[in-house]
Design a protein around this motif. Structure first.
Motif, short mmCIF file in Angstrom:
data_model
loop_
_atom_site.label_atom_id
_atom_site.label_comp_id
_atom_site.label_asym_id
_atom_site.label_seq_id
_atom_site.Cartn_x
_atom_site.Cartn_y
_atom_site.Cartn_z
N VAL A 167 -2.60 20.25 5.26
CA VAL A 167 -2.01 18.92 5.46
C VAL A 167 -0.89 18.68 4.44
N VAL A 168 -1.13 19.02 3.17
CA VAL A 168 -0.10 18.83 2.14
C VAL A 168 1.09 19.75 2.41
N ALA A 169 0.82 20.98 2.84
CA ALA A 169 1.91 21.91 3.17
C ALA A 169 2.74 21.37 4.33
N PHE A 170 2.08 20.82 5.32
CA PHE A 170 2.77 20.23 6.47
C PHE A 170 3.60 19.02 6.02
N TYR A 171 3.03 18.23 5.12
CA TYR A 171 3.75 17.08 4.55
C TYR A 171 5.00 17.54 3.80
N SER A 172 4.87 18.63 3.02
CA SER A 172 6.02 19.17 2.30
C SER A 172 7.09 19.62 3.27
N LEU A 173 6.67 20.25 4.36
CA LEU A 173 7.62 20.68 5.38
C LEU A 173 8.30 19.48 6.02
N ALA A 174 7.55 18.39 6.20
CA ALA A 174 8.12 17.17 6.77
C ALA A 174 9.21 16.58 5.88
N LEU A 175 9.10 16.80 4.58
CA LEU A 175 10.14 16.33 3.68
C LEU A 175 11.42 17.14 3.84
N GLN A 176 11.31 18.35 4.39
CA GLN A 176 12.45 19.24 4.55
C GLN A 176 12.99 19.26 5.99
N ALA A 177 12.11 19.08 6.97
CA ALA A 177 12.51 19.26 8.37
C ALA A 177 12.36 17.97 9.16
N PRO A 178 13.45 17.45 9.72
CA PRO A 178 13.39 16.18 10.46
C PRO A 178 12.44 16.21 11.66
N PHE A 179 12.34 17.36 12.37
CA PHE A 179 11.48 17.39 13.55
C PHE A 179 10.01 17.27 13.16
N VAL A 180 9.63 17.80 11.99
CA VAL A 180 8.25 17.66 11.53
C VAL A 180 8.02 16.22 11.05
N ARG A 181 9.05 15.64 10.46
CA ARG A 181 8.94 14.24 10.03
C ARG A 181 8.66 13.34 11.24
N ALA A 182 9.25 13.67 12.38
CA ALA A 182 9.02 12.88 13.60
C ALA A 182 7.56 12.97 14.03
N ILE A 183 6.96 14.14 13.86
CA ILE A 183 5.54 14.29 14.18
C ILE A 183 4.71 13.44 13.24
N PHE A 184 5.06 13.46 11.93
CA PHE A 184 4.35 12.63 10.95
C PHE A 184 4.49 11.15 11.31
N ALA A 185 5.68 10.76 11.74
CA ALA A 185 5.91 9.35 12.09
C ALA A 185 5.01 8.95 13.26
N ALA A 186 4.87 9.84 14.25
CA ALA A 186 4.02 9.54 15.40
C ALA A 186 2.56 9.44 14.99
N VAL A 187 2.09 10.37 14.16
CA VAL A 187 0.70 10.33 13.69
C VAL A 187 0.47 9.10 12.83
N HIS A 188 1.47 8.78 11.98
CA HIS A 188 1.34 7.60 11.12
C HIS A 188 1.27 6.32 11.96
N HIS A 189 2.04 6.28 13.05
CA HIS A 189 2.02 5.11 13.92
C HIS A 189 0.64 4.94 14.57
N ALA A 190 0.06 6.06 15.01
CA ALA A 190 -1.24 6.01 15.67
C ALA A 190 -2.39 5.81 14.67
N PHE A 191 -2.26 6.45 13.50
CA PHE A 191 -3.29 6.38 12.47
C PHE A 191 -2.62 6.06 11.12
N PRO A 192 -2.45 4.78 10.81
CA PRO A 192 -1.70 4.39 9.59
C PRO A 192 -2.29 4.88 8.28
N ILE A 193 -3.50 5.45 8.30
CA ILE A 193 -4.07 5.96 7.05
C ILE A 193 -3.35 7.22 6.59
N PHE A 194 -2.67 7.92 7.53
CA PHE A 194 -1.95 9.12 7.14
C PHE A 194 -0.61 8.74 6.53
N PRO A 195 -0.18 9.48 5.49
CA PRO A 195 1.09 9.15 4.84
C PRO A 195 2.28 9.45 5.73
#
Length: 197
Positions: A167-195
């Protein structure tokens, strides 16, 4: 705790240190170096136990422990031993090496991989019923006496910490890659407990 549990917890702690303390992308040369060092440093304190996996891998260190009469959970499980890793990291805080034209900072590798990886072993061993001499050479041992070193909690925590590392590695990748950030944004919208990266 067992060898793989220490490695999983070490990788998790190292990945958090890379992202939050040294601000080093996990998917970088320094990040990969730190994770590789952590995989070695996190089980390293058990080199004082001759039958351990790490003792068999680095048998010269295991022999040195035997020659110096360093028993299990004494010097190698102390803040003194961990402090040596921190001293090494801060000694080379501004050091760089060049590999194929790339400048590689040593501090994230030595700090996150070496010092934090090593300290993670001491931290998780505090959960065991066996005490450790945190303030070696003083003989007092410290432990929380919560789990055995090879029980079901140990086995389960190995998987929990490995998933946490992913999860932390994926988060680090999200800081570097916009397409992964979009996935994080969708998960965060559905489950706000995720950063949100």
């Amino acid at each position: 705790m067992l060898y793989r549990t220490h490695q999983a917890f070490g990788l998790f702690c190292t990945s958090v240190a890379l992202v939050d303390i040294t601000h080093t992308p996990i998917f970088s040369l320094a990040g990969a170096g730190a994770l590789a060092l952590s995989a070695f440093a996190s089980p390293l304190p058990d080199v004082d136990q001759p039958e351990s996996t790490i003792a068999k891998m680095v048998f010269p260190l295991a022999w040195a422990c035997e020659l110096l009469h360093i028993t299990h959970r004494t010097f190698t499980h102390s803040f003194v031993a961990a402090g040596l890793w921190f001293w090494l990291a801060f000694t080379f805080q501004k050091a760089h090496i060049e590999i194929a034209g790339l400048h590689l900072a040593l501090f994230p590798i030595l700090f996150a991989g070496g010092a934090i990886g090593y300290l993670s072993h001491i931290a998780i061993d505090m959960l065991n019923r066996m005490g450790q001499q945190l303030f070696w050479p003083f003989p007092q041992r410290y432990a929380f006496y919560l789990v055995s070193s090879n029980g079901i909690a140990n086995e389960l925590s190995k998987y929990v910490f490995f998933v946490a590392f992913i999860v932390v590695a994926f988060y680090s990748l999200a800081l570097q890659a916009p397409f992964v950030r979009a996935i994080f944004a969708a998960v965060h919208h559905a489950f706000p407990i995720f950063p949100l990266a």
